[in-house]
Design a protein around this motif. Structure first.
Motif, PDB file in Angstrom:
ATOM      1  N   THR A  39       0.968  -1.274   0.023  1.00  0.00           N
ATOM      2  CA  THR A  39      -0.013  -0.175   0.102  1.00  0.00           C
ATOM      3  C   THR A  39       0.825   1.181  -0.054  1.00  0.00           C
ATOM      4  O   THR A  39       0.568   2.240  -0.740  1.00  0.00           O
ATOM      5  CB  THR A  39      -0.986  -0.096   1.274  1.00  0.00           C
ATOM      6  N   ASP A  40       1.857   1.198   0.654  1.00  0.00           N
ATOM      7  CA  ASP A  40       2.788   2.468   0.934  1.00  0.00           C
ATOM      8  C   ASP A  40       3.676   2.547  -0.465  1.00  0.00           C
ATOM      9  O   ASP A  40       3.817   3.658  -0.951  1.00  0.00           O
ATOM     10  CB  ASP A  40       3.652   2.356   1.812  1.00  0.00           C
ATOM     11  N   LYS A  43       0.937   3.904  -2.968  1.00  0.00           N
ATOM     12  CA  LYS A  43       1.021   5.754  -2.754  1.00  0.00           C
ATOM     13  C   LYS A  43       2.167   6.284  -3.250  1.00  0.00           C
ATOM     14  O   LYS A  43       2.184   7.233  -3.619  1.00  0.00           O
ATOM     15  CB  LYS A  43       0.900   5.641  -1.376  1.00  0.00           C
ATOM     16  N   THR A  48      -3.904   6.025  -6.979  1.00  0.00           N
ATOM     17  CA  THR A  48      -5.056   6.357  -6.098  1.00  0.00           C
ATOM     18  C   THR A  48      -6.266   5.205  -6.270  1.00  0.00           C
ATOM     19  O   THR A  48      -7.070   5.039  -5.642  1.00  0.00           O
ATOM     20  CB  THR A  48      -5.766   7.640  -6.111  1.00  0.00           C
TER      21      THR A  48
END
Length: 147
Positions: A39-40, A43, A48
């Motif tokens: 997830t990081d 990002k 998105t």
């Protein structure tokens, strides 16, 4: 005097030749590559939202005998593909590679990656400001990231 002029010219040329390397180094996405979880990393890449796509073709072994050399072939049939990203969920740093393509270039990659353990391999393609994804589980018998 002549030696001083030649020495100054050599230094100037060396400095000019190193400048493009410094510019390339400035484009390194440190945050995305240093991320410890998917997830990081997503990002850091700027994802998105993404949609699943069957127009990203991933050829990967079902079982990789050696995690240090896992072969992958990736082709994006999405028009205008600008980049392909490889992420391995269970690697210490999931973002494994980024390949960018100039306008009109065929979005095809053949590479080998390291995998720490059996994991989901995610492939993202960026085209037209959107992200598309496909994924596949790859089982590893001997880990390749070492500890």
């Amino acid at each position: 005097m002549r030696r001083s002029v030649l020495r100054a010219a050599a230094v100037a040329m060396a400095t000019a030749m190193l400048r493009p390397l410094q510019l390339l180094a400035g484009q390194w996405n440190k945050a995305a590559f240093d991320a410890k979880v998917v997830t990081d990393a997503l990002k850091g890449i700027g994802v998105t939202a993404m949609e699943d796509s069957d127009r990203i073709l991933l050829k990967a072994p079902e079982i990789a005998e050696n995690g240090a050399i896992v072969p992958l072939e990736i082709a994006s049939q999405i028009p205008g593909t600008q980049a392909i990203y490889i992420l391995v969920d269970k690697n210490p740093q999931p973002l494994t590679a980024v390949f960018e393509f100039a306008n009109g270039a065929e979005a095809f990659v053949a590479t080998r990656i390291k995998m720490n353990e059996s994991s989901m391999v995610r492939i993202l393609a960026r085209a037209g400001g959107k992200f598309y994804a496909t994924m596949r589980e790859v089982k590893v018998t001997i880990g390749g990231c070492g500890a």
